[in-house]
Design a protein around this motif. Structure first.
Motif, PDB file in Angstrom:
ATOM      1  N   THR A  43      17.802  79.739 -34.342  1.00  0.00           N
ATOM      2  CA  THR A  43      16.812  80.399 -35.178  1.00  0.00           C
ATOM      3  C   THR A  43      15.894  79.316 -35.723  1.00  0.00           C
ATOM      4  O   THR A  43      16.213  78.112 -35.646  1.00  0.00           O
ATOM      5  CB  THR A  43      17.474  81.141 -36.354  1.00  0.00           C
ATOM      6  N   ARG A  45      15.357  78.744 -38.817  1.00  0.00           N
ATOM      7  CA  ARG A  45      16.099  78.136 -39.925  1.00  0.00           C
ATOM      8  C   ARG A  45      17.109  77.102 -39.405  1.00  0.00           C
ATOM      9  O   ARG A  45      17.240  76.015 -39.961  1.00  0.00           O
ATOM     10  CB  ARG A  45      16.808  79.217 -40.731  1.00  0.00           C
ATOM     11  N   GLN A  46      17.808  77.438 -38.334  1.00  0.00           N
ATOM     12  CA  GLN A  46      18.780  76.503 -37.772  1.00  0.00           C
ATOM     13  C   GLN A  46      18.096  75.245 -37.239  1.00  0.00           C
ATOM     14  O   GLN A  46      18.627  74.146 -37.371  1.00  0.00           O
ATOM     15  CB  GLN A  46      19.603  77.181 -36.675  1.00  0.00           C
ATOM     16  N   LEU A  68      15.120  73.714 -47.821  1.00  0.00           N
ATOM     17  CA  LEU A  68      14.621  74.840 -47.029  1.00  0.00           C
ATOM     18  C   LEU A  68      14.364  76.085 -47.870  1.00  0.00           C
ATOM     19  O   LEU A  68      13.948  77.111 -47.347  1.00  0.00           O
ATOM     20  CB  LEU A  68      15.612  75.171 -45.901  1.00  0.00           C
ATOM     21  N   ILE A  70      16.441  78.160 -49.459  1.00  0.00           N
ATOM     22  CA  ILE A  70      17.310  79.302 -49.205  1.00  0.00           C
ATOM     23  C   ILE A  70      18.544  79.179 -50.090  1.00  0.00           C
ATOM     24  O   ILE A  70      18.808  78.120 -50.652  1.00  0.00           O
ATOM     25  CB  ILE A  70      17.701  79.427 -47.719  1.00  0.00           C
ATOM     26  N   SER A  74      23.701  81.439 -48.066  1.00  0.00           N
ATOM     27  CA  SER A  74      23.081  81.610 -46.760  1.00  0.00           C
ATOM     28  C   SER A  74      23.188  80.316 -45.955  1.00  0.00           C
ATOM     29  O   SER A  74      23.444  80.343 -44.749  1.00  0.00           O
ATOM     30  CB  SER A  74      21.625  82.028 -46.926  1.00  0.00           C
ATOM     31  N   GLN A  78      24.917  79.590 -42.287  1.00  0.00           N
ATOM     32  CA  GLN A  78      24.183  78.973 -41.182  1.00  0.00           C
ATOM     33  C   GLN A  78      24.899  77.724 -40.654  1.00  0.00           C
ATOM     34  O   GLN A  78      25.011  77.531 -39.444  1.00  0.00           O
ATOM     35  CB  GLN A  78      22.765  78.606 -41.623  1.00  0.00           C
TER      36      GLN A  78
END
Length: 157
Positions: A43, A45-46, A68, A70, A74, A78
Motif C-alpha cells: 500500500t 502507507r506501507q 506519517l 497515523i 494503525s 501495518q
C-alpha cells in the motif's frame, strides 16, 4: 443584531480554486501511485513505512506513526502485516517503556528498491516537465500550503 452579510466571492472557474484543483491532482496521483505500489504488493502507507525504516534502522513504530500522521494502533497493524510478509523484523522486546525497533529484512530492502524505482518513474512521468528549480519551488509551496491548511483559519476568509 448581526452585521451585514459578506458578499459572495466573485465568480471564478472551479479549476482556479486551488483547494479544489489540488484535491483533484492528489486524487489522481494517489490512485496512480496506489496502482504502482500494488505491483509490489504494497500500500502507499506501507511504502512510506519501509522508507522510514530504511532511512532510520531501528526506528520505533510510534515515531513512524508520528511522521506519517497515523494512529499508533494503525501503525502497529501495518508493521505486523509487513513482518508477516517477511519485509521487516522487530527487535526483541526490551521491556516496559522501551521502544521496539523496526528493521528491513533483505527481502524488504529488495521490495523497497523495486518500489522506489517505480515511484521514481511515476515521478518523472508526472513532473518531468518541471526543471529542478521548479520542482524545488513547487515542493516548497506545497509544504507551505500544507502548513497553513493545518493552522486555524485566521479570519481572512
Amino acid at each position: 443584531m448581526p452585521g451585514p452579510a459578506e458578499p459572495d466571492p466573485p465568480t471564478f472557474a472551479l479549476d482556479e480554486v486551488l483547494g479544489y484543483l489540488l484535491g483533484r491532482v492528489a486524487h489522481v496521483l494517489e490512485h496512480g501511485f496506489t496502482d504502482l505500489m500494488a505491483a509490489e504488493g504494497l500500500t502507499v502507507r506501507q511504502f512510506g513505512i519501509l522508507n522510514h525504516v530504511a532511512r532510520d534502522p531501528g526506528i520505533g513504530s510510534a515515531e513512524i506513526a508520528r511522521r506519517l500522521e497515523i494512529t499508533p494502533q494503525s501503525m502497529g497493524d501495518q508493521v505486523e502485516t509487513l513482518r508477516r510478509r517477511g519485509l521487516v523484523v522487530r527487535d526483541p522486546d526490551p521491556g516496559p517503556g522501551r521502544k521496539i525497533g523496526v528493521h528491513l529484512t533483505e527481502e524488504g530492502a529488495a521490495v523497497l528498491s523495486r518500489a522506489r524505482r517505480l515511484a521514481a518513474a511515476y515521478e518523472r512521468h508526472t513532473t518531468g516537465h518541471l526543471s529542478a528549480a521548479e520542482r524545488t519551488r513547487l515542493a516548497g509551496d506545497l509544504h507551505e500550503i500544507l502548513r497553513r491548511a493545518r493552522a486555524p483559519l485566521d479570519g481572512d476568509a
